[in-house]
Design a protein around this motif. Structure first.
Motif, PDB file in Angstrom:
ATOM      1  N   LEU A  37       1.019  -1.148  -0.148  1.00 19.02           N
ATOM      2  CA  LEU A  37      -0.123  -0.030   0.002  1.00 19.02           C
ATOM      3  C   LEU A  37       0.787   1.177   0.001  1.00 19.02           C
ATOM      4  N   THR A  38       0.545   2.123  -0.938  1.00 26.18           N
ATOM      5  CA  THR A  38       1.461   3.267  -0.863  1.00 26.18           C
ATOM      6  C   THR A  38       0.809   4.586   0.043  1.00 26.18           C
ATOM      7  N   GLU A  39       1.573   5.695   0.148  1.00 26.41           N
ATOM      8  CA  GLU A  39       0.722   6.815   0.768  1.00 26.41           C
ATOM      9  C   GLU A  39      -0.263   7.228  -0.022  1.00 26.41           C
ATOM     10  N   GLY A  40      -0.147   7.273  -1.372  1.00 25.38           N
ATOM     11  CA  GLY A  40      -1.543   7.658  -2.173  1.00 25.38           C
ATOM     12  C   GLY A  40      -2.533   6.735  -2.039  1.00 25.38           C
ATOM     13  N   LYS A  41      -2.388   5.689  -1.112  1.00 20.61           N
ATOM     14  CA  LYS A  41      -3.544   4.612  -1.154  1.00 20.61           C
ATOM     15  C   LYS A  41      -3.566   3.743  -2.342  1.00 20.61           C
ATOM     16  N   ASN A  42      -2.851   3.614  -3.129  1.00 21.78           N
ATOM     17  CA  ASN A  42      -2.513   2.477  -4.208  1.00 21.78           C
ATOM     18  C   ASN A  42      -2.056   1.364  -3.862  1.00 21.78           C
ATOM     19  N   VAL A  43      -2.550   0.256  -4.426  1.00 19.35           N
ATOM     20  CA  VAL A  43      -1.970  -1.028  -4.130  1.00 19.35           C
ATOM     21  C   VAL A  43      -1.145  -1.749  -5.199  1.00 19.35           C
ATOM     22  N   TYR A  44       0.144  -2.207  -4.951  1.00 24.85           N
ATOM     23  CA  TYR A  44       0.930  -2.888  -6.144  1.00 24.85           C
ATOM     24  C   TYR A  44       0.968  -4.410  -5.726  1.00 24.85           C
ATOM     25  N   ILE A  45       0.760  -5.297  -6.323  1.00 25.01           N
ATOM     26  CA  ILE A  45       0.781  -6.438  -5.941  1.00 25.01           C
ATOM     27  C   ILE A  45       2.255  -7.455  -6.646  1.00 25.01           C
ATOM     28  N   GLY A  46       2.408  -8.531  -6.079  1.00 30.13           N
ATOM     29  CA  GLY A  46       3.287  -9.207  -6.493  1.00 30.13           C
ATOM     30  C   GLY A  46       3.301 -10.748  -5.997  1.00 30.13           C
ATOM     31  N   CYS A  47       3.489 -11.654  -6.878  1.00 33.43           N
ATOM     32  CA  CYS A  47       3.462 -13.246  -6.578  1.00 33.43           C
ATOM     33  C   CYS A  47       4.929 -13.625  -6.917  1.00 33.43           C
ATOM     34  N   ASN A  48       5.348 -14.997  -6.473  1.00 34.76           N
ATOM     35  CA  ASN A  48       6.455 -15.466  -6.665  1.00 34.76           C
ATOM     36  C   ASN A  48       6.522 -16.094  -8.144  1.00 34.76           C
ATOM     37  N   VAL A  49       7.344 -15.784  -8.739  1.00 34.39           N
ATOM     38  CA  VAL A  49       7.635 -16.321 -10.226  1.00 34.39           C
ATOM     39  C   VAL A  49       9.131 -17.276 -10.256  1.00 34.39           C
ATOM     40  N   GLU A  50       8.659 -18.570 -10.423  1.00 33.62           N
ATOM     41  CA  GLU A  50       9.867 -19.504 -10.299  1.00 33.62           C
ATOM     42  C   GLU A  50      10.452 -19.862 -11.792  1.00 33.62           C
ATOM     43  N   ASN A  51      11.582 -20.459 -11.935  1.00 29.46           N
ATOM     44  CA  ASN A  51      12.301 -20.717 -13.115  1.00 29.46           C
ATOM     45  C   ASN A  51      12.823 -22.125 -13.099  1.00 29.46           C
ATOM     46  N   ALA A  52      12.863 -22.742 -14.160  1.00 33.95           N
ATOM     47  CA  ALA A  52      13.658 -24.160 -14.256  1.00 33.95           C
ATOM     48  C   ALA A  52      14.941 -23.837 -13.847  1.00 33.95           C
ATOM     49  N   SER A  53      15.551 -22.893 -13.945  1.00 35.07           N
ATOM     50  CA  SER A  53      16.779 -22.473 -13.455  1.00 35.07           C
ATOM     51  C   SER A  53      16.409 -22.077 -12.186  1.00 35.07           C
ATOM     52  N   TYR A  54      16.561 -22.513 -11.062  1.00 36.18           N
ATOM     53  CA  TYR A  54      15.939 -22.317  -9.636  1.00 36.18           C
ATOM     54  C   TYR A  54      16.420 -20.725  -9.240  1.00 36.18           C
ATOM     55  N   GLY A  55      17.830 -20.335  -9.664  1.00 38.91           N
ATOM     56  CA  GLY A  55      18.257 -19.193  -9.143  1.00 38.91           C
ATOM     57  C   GLY A  55      17.587 -18.092  -9.616  1.00 38.91           C
ATOM     58  N   ALA A  56      16.883 -18.317 -10.854  1.00 35.57           N
ATOM     59  CA  ALA A  56      16.458 -17.159 -11.315  1.00 35.57           C
ATOM     60  C   ALA A  56      15.023 -16.628 -10.916  1.00 35.57           C
ATOM     61  N   SER A  57      14.517 -17.479  -9.905  1.00 34.73           N
ATOM     62  CA  SER A  57      13.299 -17.174  -9.339  1.00 34.73           C
ATOM     63  C   SER A  57      13.367 -16.088  -8.512  1.00 34.73           C
ATOM     64  N   VAL A  58      11.849 -15.403  -8.421  1.00 36.53           N
ATOM     65  CA  VAL A  58      11.919 -13.972  -7.741  1.00 36.53           C
ATOM     66  C   VAL A  58      10.814 -14.032  -6.825  1.00 36.53           C
ATOM     67  N   CYS A  59      10.907 -13.445  -5.661  1.00 37.02           N
ATOM     68  CA  CYS A  59       9.914 -13.552  -4.613  1.00 37.02           C
ATOM     69  C   CYS A  59       8.728 -12.793  -4.873  1.00 37.02           C
ATOM     70  N   ALA A  60       7.778 -13.019  -4.216  1.00 36.39           N
ATOM     71  CA  ALA A  60       6.438 -12.175  -4.369  1.00 36.39           C
ATOM     72  C   ALA A  60       6.652 -10.767  -3.930  1.00 36.39           C
ATOM     73  N   GLU A  61       7.526 -10.551  -2.654  1.00 44.10           N
ATOM     74  CA  GLU A  61       7.641  -9.151  -2.177  1.00 44.10           C
ATOM     75  C   GLU A  61       8.503  -8.381  -3.070  1.00 44.10           C
ATOM     76  N   ARG A  62       9.506  -9.072  -3.666  1.00 45.03           N
ATOM     77  CA  ARG A  62      10.127  -8.206  -4.651  1.00 45.03           C
ATOM     78  C   ARG A  62       9.683  -7.911  -5.840  1.00 45.03           C
ATOM     79  N   ASN A  63       8.743  -8.609  -6.630  1.00 36.25           N
ATOM     80  CA  ASN A  63       8.125  -8.333  -7.551  1.00 36.25           C
ATOM     81  C   ASN A  63       6.925  -7.422  -7.308  1.00 36.25           C
ATOM     82  N   ALA A  64       6.358  -7.159  -6.150  1.00 33.52           N
ATOM     83  CA  ALA A  64       5.516  -6.089  -5.915  1.00 33.52           C
ATOM     84  C   ALA A  64       6.218  -4.906  -5.751  1.00 33.52           C
ATOM     85  N   VAL A  65       7.609  -4.861  -5.179  1.00 32.83           N
ATOM     86  CA  VAL A  65       8.285  -3.410  -5.114  1.00 32.83           C
ATOM     87  C   VAL A  65       8.562  -3.030  -6.594  1.00 32.83           C
TER      88      VAL A  65
END
Ligand code: THU
Length: 133
Positions: A37-65
């Motif tokens: 949630l931002t100061e301006g009351k907007n909402v930005y979402i994220g989910c985890n996005v995994e990859n067959a090359s495991y290290g390329a996976s990204v967490c939900a929180e960082r995708n939201a950022v």
């Protein structure tokens, strides 16, 4: 201590629950949803996005950022994270450090689809972050 969520927090949690359903987690089968949630009351979402090359996976929180930054927003007032666990899981160390880049402190709600909510803060989770200034 663990006070009831406000309406804005309930909406934020609902957004994170929905984002979690869209996670791409065929390898770990562990879906995570996040909503900022931002100061301006907007909402930005994220989910985890995994990859067959495991290290390329990204967490939900960082995708939201990333989604918020791409929209020109970086003043965050709340973060909701939804996992399947009980008690609900907290963000990993990498995500904590990424969040610190934008806010010294941030109220965080750790949630699960069953309705459990644990309140914490970024400062509590990452009390001594890496800083270059
Ligand atoms: N995961 C997140 O999305 N956020 C975290 O803070 C920790 C872990 C994801 C990464 C991976 O896709 C799955 O959860 C299992 O570790």
């Amino acid at each position: 201590m663990n006070q009831k969520p406000t309406k804005a927090e309930q909406e934020l949690i609902a957004a994170a629950v929905q984002a979690r359903e869209r996670a791409h987690a065929p390898y770990s089968k562990f879906k995570v949803g996040a909503a900022l949630l931002t100061e301006g009351k907007n909402v930005y979402i994220g989910c985890n996005v995994e990859n067959a090359s495991y290290g390329a996976s990204v967490c939900a929180e960082r995708n939201a950022v990333g989604n918020a930054l791409a929209a020109g927003e970086k003043k965050f007032t709340r973060l909701a994270v939804v996992t399947q666990t009980s008690p609900p899981s907290a963000p990993c160390g990498l995500c904590r450090q990424v969040l610190v880049e934008f806010c010294a402190d941030l109220p965080i709600l750790l949630c699960n689809p069953a309705g459990e909510i644990v309140r914490t803060t970024l400062r509590e989770l990452q009390p001594l972050p890496f800083q270059k200034f």
